[in-house]
Design an enzyme around this catalytic site. Structure first.
Site, mmCIF file in Angstrom:
data_model
loop_
_atom_site.group_PDB
_atom_site.id
_atom_site.type_symbol
_atom_site.label_atom_id
_atom_site.label_comp_id
_atom_site.label_asym_id
_atom_site.label_seq_id
_atom_site.Cartn_x
_atom_site.Cartn_y
_atom_site.Cartn_z
ATOM 1 C CB ALA A 192 -24.265 -6.670 17.626
ATOM 2 C CB VAL B 63 -11.373 -7.997 17.909
ATOM 3 C CG1 VAL B 63 -10.817 -7.450 19.227
ATOM 4 C CG2 VAL B 63 -10.800 -9.377 17.609
ATOM 5 C CE LYS B 64 -19.134 -5.694 18.440
ATOM 6 N NZ LYS B 64 -19.806 -4.929 17.383
ATOM 7 C CB THR B 65 -11.527 -1.937 18.247
ATOM 8 O OG1 THR B 65 -12.244 -1.600 17.049
ATOM 9 C CG2 THR B 65 -10.804 -3.262 18.035
#
Length: 305
Positions: free
Chosen positions: A305, A179-181
């Site tokens: 990434a 999960v990109k935060t």
């Protein structure tokens, strides 16, 4: 004793030299905008390096860059310039089989720039494997595994659409999500993770990656708040130098405990433990037995990434 007059395999290898070096750039669109702490990606910037040997064999390497020299110190433009101007001129005519020699010469001529150097080295490995008619892993000691679990990155601006995307990927077989935060307020990121955990269930592995988007206080608050959701890791929470300073000063010690669930005979990550130690306590680093739960941000092609 009879002598074999045929050229040895080593002799034929030595005759293979680099005849041509080509560099190509391509911006490849992503399926949907990828919202990260430092930018929203619409495409991934690739540089492809093509090496051709004197016998016609070809090897390919690549470097992938995200959003210019922000995610890392390099961009697709800098990678292409380094290879074309500072590597290709002397690489032409070099022994194609001398991978280690070429790598050392690159390190001497080009300081840093690991993405550019890795793309050239990758092409050399590919070229040599093709020349021998074997997979690259045969040149690196042999295959260790035949499959690797994939992590799907979730960076969707619409939270409901993010959950639907995750559910669709679970149905397709995915079991790990990053999960990109860091692009939103930390409390909103915590709410996203909570909703994902509730929607996907306890057997799906979740991890977070702020791409260095948090400062130290925010990272501590966010990681404590994420504790109930059984995350496997938190990657790149803040600037690499800042995080190393934390570790050196003994201000923060983070470790992860593990348990074996009776219901599932496998090792699964348990709760996070975050502890603050006084900088004057004399502790210079976490206990050597502790496994770091939060990884510093590496400045190398290993960065994901």
């Amino acid at each position: 004793m009879m002598l074999d007059a045929r050229p040895s395999h080593r002799d034929s290898d030595a005759a293979m030299k680099i005849a041509d070096v080509r560099v190509m750039r391509a911006d490849i669109p992503v399926r949907r905008p990828h919202k990260m702490s430092f930018t929203t990606l619409e495409a991934v910037n690739f540089v492809f390096v093509r090496l051709e040997a004197t016998d016609g064999q070809v090897g390919w390497g690549e470097a992938a860059c995200l959003g210019g020299p922000t995610w890392s110190e390099e961009s697709a433009e800098s990678v292409a310039a380094i290879v074309e101007r500072y590597v290709a001129p002397w690489l032409r005519g070099s022994e194609a089989t001398g991978i280690e020699a070429v790598s050392r010469e690159m390190a001497r001529r080009v300081q840093g720039n690991p993405f550019a150097r890795a793309a050239v080295e990758m092409a050399l490995w590919d070229l040599n494997a093709r020349a021998l008619g074997v997979p690259v892993h045969r040149l690196l000691g042999g295959r260790v595994r035949d499959r690797v679990p994939l992590s799907w990155s979730l960076a969707v601006a619409d939270h409901d659409a993010e959950i639907e995307e995750a559910r669709a990927k679970v149905a397709a077989g995915h079991r790990i999500f990053k999960v990109k935060t860091g692009a939103l307020a930390w409390a909103e990121d915590v709410a996203r993770v909570r909703r994902l955990r509730e929607a996907l269930g306890p057997e799906i592995a979740l991890r977070v990656d702020a791409n260095q988007g948090w400062d130290r206080p925010t990272a501590l608050r966010a990681i404590r708040a994420l504790e109930p959701f059984n995350l496997t890791s938190s990657s790149s929470p803040s600037r690499a130098g800042t995080w190393r300073a934390w570790r050196r000063s003994g201000a923060v010690s983070m470790c992860r405990s593990w348990r074996t669930s009776p219901a599932a005979p496998r090792t699964t990550p348990s709760r996070w433990r975050v502890s603050e130690a006084s900088a004057s306590s004399g502790s210079s680093s976490p206990s050597p037995r502790a496994l770091p739960a939060v990884s510093p941000s590496p400045a190398s092609p290993r960065r994901r990434a």
